[in-house]
Design an enzyme around this catalytic site. Structure first.
Site: not given
Ligand code: 9MG
Length: 256
Positions: A203, A237
């Protein structure tokens, strides 16, 4: 949980699995690398992304879900749409991963009736506008309060507690300081009493720390997943299953 984006435009692996065949090849590779779950998504949730219609989302994901569920792989489906949830559960999905925390009209009822598990994630705003000046007075307290309310709503709709997972939603309507504060205090989510999932993999938050582009954030992602696990995350995840598995194996060998 390994990520399989059946999309042309996801932020860090857009186009990698755009066809059913390539998605299945990637999925099998992630299982071989040690993923316990696969999260299948047919609509990008990256900041600024635009929604796709139900038919297109179904066309992308259902053949993949059917094939993986048929092989006995535990499948989660990343969607916010009740119609897609219903079809995904029918195709064999065991969990719905909803970045909108089952707030779409009818979503709670579909999951309750379908008997699947659900991951309820926090997001301020929606993907197309969520990074435009998100604001919090106390991000940890506010995200926790939201997740508690969604847990209550899910249980009131008939989804039992054992079927529920929560996620603070790193990068979903959060500035860098909010993401850091959430990761620093991740252990405070354990008193909500259900498993905690986190998605930090590749991210922008990690790009801001390291200065690296998405494809070059593997090491930072592994460090973040490990840190999250030490602070109570039971499900991470991730894109990079093998690297994450190895790091968790070292941690588990010492901490059991
Ligand atoms: C679909 N998706 C993208 N990022 C995510 C995250 O951080 N958590 C969950 N549950 N889903 C995510």
């Amino acid at each position: 949980m390994g990520i399989v984006n059946v999309t042309p435009d996801s932020f860090s692996d857009g186009g990698l699995c755009a066809s059913t065949e390539s998605a299945l090849r990637h999925a099998v590779r992630l299982i071989e690398q040690g993923a316990d779950w696969l999260d299948i998504g047919g609509e990008s949730t990256r900041p600024g992304s635009m929604p796709v219609d139900v038919e297109e989302e179904l066309r992308r994901i259902i053949p993949v879900v059917e094939a993986l569920a048929g092989m006995g792989v535990p499948v989660s489906v990343d969607t916010t749409k009740p119609e897609v949830m219903r079809a995904a559960i029918k195709a064999g999905a065991a969990m719905i991963n909803d970045v909108n925390a089952l707030r779409s009209p009818g979503a709670l009822e579909v999951v309750a009736a379908g008997g699947a598990a659900a991951c309820l994630m926090h997001m301020q705003g929606e993907p197309r506008n969520m990074q435009i000046n998100p604001q919090y007075d106390d991000v940890v307290a506010e995200v926790k309060e939201f997740l508690q309310q969604r847990l209550d709503a899910a249980q009131a709709a008939g989804i039992t507690r054992e079927r529920l997972v929560i996620d603070p939603g790193f990068g979903f309507g959060k500035m860098q300081e909010h993401n850091i504060e959430l990761l620093r205090h991740l252990d405070r989510f354990s008193d909500l009493g259900v498993p905690l999932m986190v998605g930090l993999s590749r991210k922008a938050m990690l790009g801001k720390i390291t200065g690296n582009e998405a494809a070059d954030r593997v090491h930072a992602s592994v460090a973040a997943a490990l840190l999250a696990a030490t602070k109570g995350a039971g499900i991470v995840r991730v894109h990079d299953v093998k690297a994450t598995r190895d790091a968790l194996a070292v941690y588990n060998a010492v901490n059991g």
